[in-house]
Design a protein around this motif. Structure first.
Motif, PDB file in Angstrom:
ATOM      1  N   GLU A 181      10.961 -58.828 -16.682  1.00  0.00           N
ATOM      2  CA  GLU A 181       9.574 -59.249 -16.512  1.00  0.00           C
ATOM      3  C   GLU A 181       8.726 -58.678 -17.628  1.00  0.00           C
ATOM      4  O   GLU A 181       8.892 -57.506 -17.996  1.00  0.00           O
ATOM      5  N   ILE A 182       7.828 -59.481 -18.173  1.00  0.00           N
ATOM      6  CA  ILE A 182       6.982 -59.058 -19.288  1.00  0.00           C
ATOM      7  C   ILE A 182       5.523 -59.227 -18.893  1.00  0.00           C
ATOM      8  O   ILE A 182       5.119 -60.295 -18.407  1.00  0.00           O
ATOM      9  N   TYR A 183       4.739 -58.159 -19.089  1.00  0.00           N
ATOM     10  CA  TYR A 183       3.320 -58.181 -18.759  1.00  0.00           C
ATOM     11  C   TYR A 183       2.504 -57.681 -19.949  1.00  0.00           C
ATOM     12  O   TYR A 183       2.965 -56.824 -20.717  1.00  0.00           O
ATOM     13  N   GLU A 243      14.413 -54.350 -13.627  1.00  0.00           N
ATOM     14  CA  GLU A 243      14.545 -53.693 -12.322  1.00  0.00           C
ATOM     15  C   GLU A 243      13.361 -52.760 -12.075  1.00  0.00           C
ATOM     16  O   GLU A 243      13.520 -51.623 -11.625  1.00  0.00           O
ATOM     17  N   LYS A 244      12.153 -53.227 -12.435  1.00  0.00           N
ATOM     18  CA  LYS A 244      10.887 -52.516 -12.232  1.00  0.00           C
ATOM     19  C   LYS A 244      10.762 -51.256 -13.089  1.00  0.00           C
ATOM     20  O   LYS A 244       9.832 -50.466 -12.916  1.00  0.00           O
ATOM     21  N   GLU A 245      11.685 -51.047 -14.012  1.00  0.00           N
ATOM     22  CA  GLU A 245      11.615 -49.880 -14.896  1.00  0.00           C
ATOM     23  C   GLU A 245      11.173 -50.328 -16.290  1.00  0.00           C
ATOM     24  O   GLU A 245      11.719 -51.277 -16.845  1.00  0.00           O
ATOM     25  N   LEU A 246      10.170 -49.635 -16.831  1.00  0.00           N
ATOM     26  CA  LEU A 246       9.655 -49.971 -18.154  1.00  0.00           C
ATOM     27  C   LEU A 246      10.711 -49.683 -19.218  1.00  0.00           C
ATOM     28  O   LEU A 246      11.202 -48.567 -19.326  1.00  0.00           O
ATOM     29  N   LYS A 247      11.073 -50.701 -19.990  1.00  0.00           N
ATOM     30  CA  LYS A 247      12.152 -50.567 -20.962  1.00  0.00           C
ATOM     31  C   LYS A 247      11.677 -50.632 -22.415  1.00  0.00           C
ATOM     32  O   LYS A 247      12.284 -50.028 -23.289  1.00  0.00           O
ATOM     33  N   LYS A 248      10.610 -51.403 -22.681  1.00  0.00           N
ATOM     34  CA  LYS A 248      10.207 -51.609 -24.074  1.00  0.00           C
ATOM     35  C   LYS A 248       8.738 -51.995 -24.145  1.00  0.00           C
ATOM     36  O   LYS A 248       8.210 -52.633 -23.237  1.00  0.00           O
ATOM     37  N   LEU A 249       8.080 -51.589 -25.246  1.00  0.00           N
ATOM     38  CA  LEU A 249       6.697 -51.961 -25.497  1.00  0.00           C
ATOM     39  C   LEU A 249       6.594 -52.647 -26.855  1.00  0.00           C
ATOM     40  O   LEU A 249       7.088 -52.115 -27.856  1.00  0.00           O
ATOM     41  N   GLU A 250       5.989 -53.815 -26.880  1.00  0.00           N
ATOM     42  CA  GLU A 250       5.716 -54.506 -28.139  1.00  0.00           C
ATOM     43  C   GLU A 250       4.211 -54.421 -28.371  1.00  0.00           C
ATOM     44  O   GLU A 250       3.425 -55.091 -27.685  1.00  0.00           O
ATOM     45  N   ILE A 251       3.830 -53.582 -29.331  1.00  0.00           N
ATOM     46  CA  ILE A 251       2.415 -53.240 -29.518  1.00  0.00           C
ATOM     47  C   ILE A 251       1.686 -54.309 -30.323  1.00  0.00           C
ATOM     48  O   ILE A 251       2.029 -54.590 -31.473  1.00  0.00           O
ATOM     49  N   ARG A 252       0.642 -54.866 -29.696  1.00  0.00           N
ATOM     50  CA  ARG A 252      -0.192 -55.869 -30.356  1.00  0.00           C
ATOM     51  C   ARG A 252      -1.289 -55.187 -31.165  1.00  0.00           C
ATOM     52  O   ARG A 252      -1.627 -55.613 -32.264  1.00  0.00           O
ATOM     53  N   SER A 253      -1.893 -54.131 -30.577  1.00  0.00           N
ATOM     54  CA  SER A 253      -2.968 -53.400 -31.271  1.00  0.00           C
ATOM     55  C   SER A 253      -3.035 -51.977 -30.735  1.00  0.00           C
ATOM     56  O   SER A 253      -2.509 -51.685 -29.652  1.00  0.00           O
ATOM     57  N   TYR A 254      -3.669 -51.101 -31.475  1.00  0.00           N
ATOM     58  CA  TYR A 254      -3.799 -49.706 -31.057  1.00  0.00           C
ATOM     59  C   TYR A 254      -5.063 -49.118 -31.670  1.00  0.00           C
ATOM     60  O   TYR A 254      -5.593 -49.610 -32.688  1.00  0.00           O
TER      61      TYR A 254
END
Length: 267
Positions: A181-183, A243-254
């Motif tokens: 799942e991606i949010y 499985e509801k565990e955060l696996k990766k972040l794709e950063i759009r801005s910071y």
């Protein structure tokens, strides 16, 4: 809390259940490698707790206040007796049978034991399957095998070294079925892991010590990495959960965000 109760017929109902896990073969001459033992015991505990949680959910019982899990060792082959004490006598006696049924399912054995619950949710649980796999991980040599025997001696299974591969294959198939799942979310934290040569970065979420792998949509320069390194960042990212565990972040801005102090509120 009484350990035994009786039903309307005067038959004893027990809150305690024993699960026998017996390792036999050349790898287990009254011993087991410590790393294997600790991993296997931890996974056994996690499997038991996951099964109990599902049992209570399906039976619509109140969530257990306390579940106690004990380990006993007996002489001979490397045999573990796992004692589980729950606060509902209708649950005791079903736990080990459910674990046997799960191994039977994942190892494609012909006949699963009859159960009073539906194990479908458990067979689709990748976290649970991973920990079941750890229970048979200590099998290393050709004649090694492990027996898992329920409180009802007729409900049991035996797993050989060759069947480890079947379990791994089942685990692989299940992982492919697990939905990712991606949010779009915002997080606070710090850039914490940097490998310039491999272009790999990690982000530590504020308030935790977890390093989450990150990818920048717009790859920053080395100079920019040095500028933000060690500073508190607010990021907007696509967060991937497995499985509801955060696996990766794709950063759009910071952006760098310092914490507010008492002086800020006095302005």
């Amino acid at each position: 809390m009484k350990e035994y109760e009786t039903n309307l017929k005067g038959e004893f109902l027990t809150r305690q259940e024993e699960i026998n896990i017996i390792y036999e073969g050349p790898s287990f001459e009254k011993r087991m490698e410590i790393s294997n033992l600790t991993s296997q015991l931890k996974s056994t505990e996690l499997v038991i707790r996951e099964v109990i949680s599902e049992l209570y959910k399906q039976k619509k019982f109140k969530k257990p206040e306390e579940v106690k899990i004990y380990l006993q060792l007996r002489k001979g082959s490397f045999q573990e007796i796992i004692s589980v004490i729950v606060n509902n006598p209708l649950i005791a006696g079903v736990i080990s049978a459910t674990i046997v049924a799960l191994f039977t399912h994942f190892l494609d054995k012909k006949k699963e034991p009859l159960l009073s619950i539906n194990i479908q949710n458990l067979t689709n649980n990748y976290f649970l399957a991973k920990n079941l796999n750890q229970i048979i991980a200590p099998l290393e040599l050709e004649k090694d095998h492990v027996k898992i025997i329920s409180s009802n001696p007729s409900i049991k299974t035996s797993i050989s070294l060759k069947e480890k591969k079947i379990m791994r294959d089942s685990l692989k198939k299940l992982k492919q079925m697990v939905a990712i799942e991606i949010y779009e979310e915002e997080f606070f934290g710090y850039l914490s892991v940097i490998d310039i040569d491999r272009q790999k970065y990690g982000f530590t979420l504020e308030g935790t010590d977890r390093h989450i792998p990150i990818i920048f949509d717009d790859k920053p320069s080395l100079r920019e990495i040095k500028r933000i390194l060690g500073f508190r960042l607010k990021i907007k990212a696509r967060a991937s959960y497995e499985e509801k565990e955060l696996k990766k972040l794709e950063i759009r801005s910071y952006e760098i965000k310092r914490r507010k102090s008492l002086k800020d509120f006095g302005r």
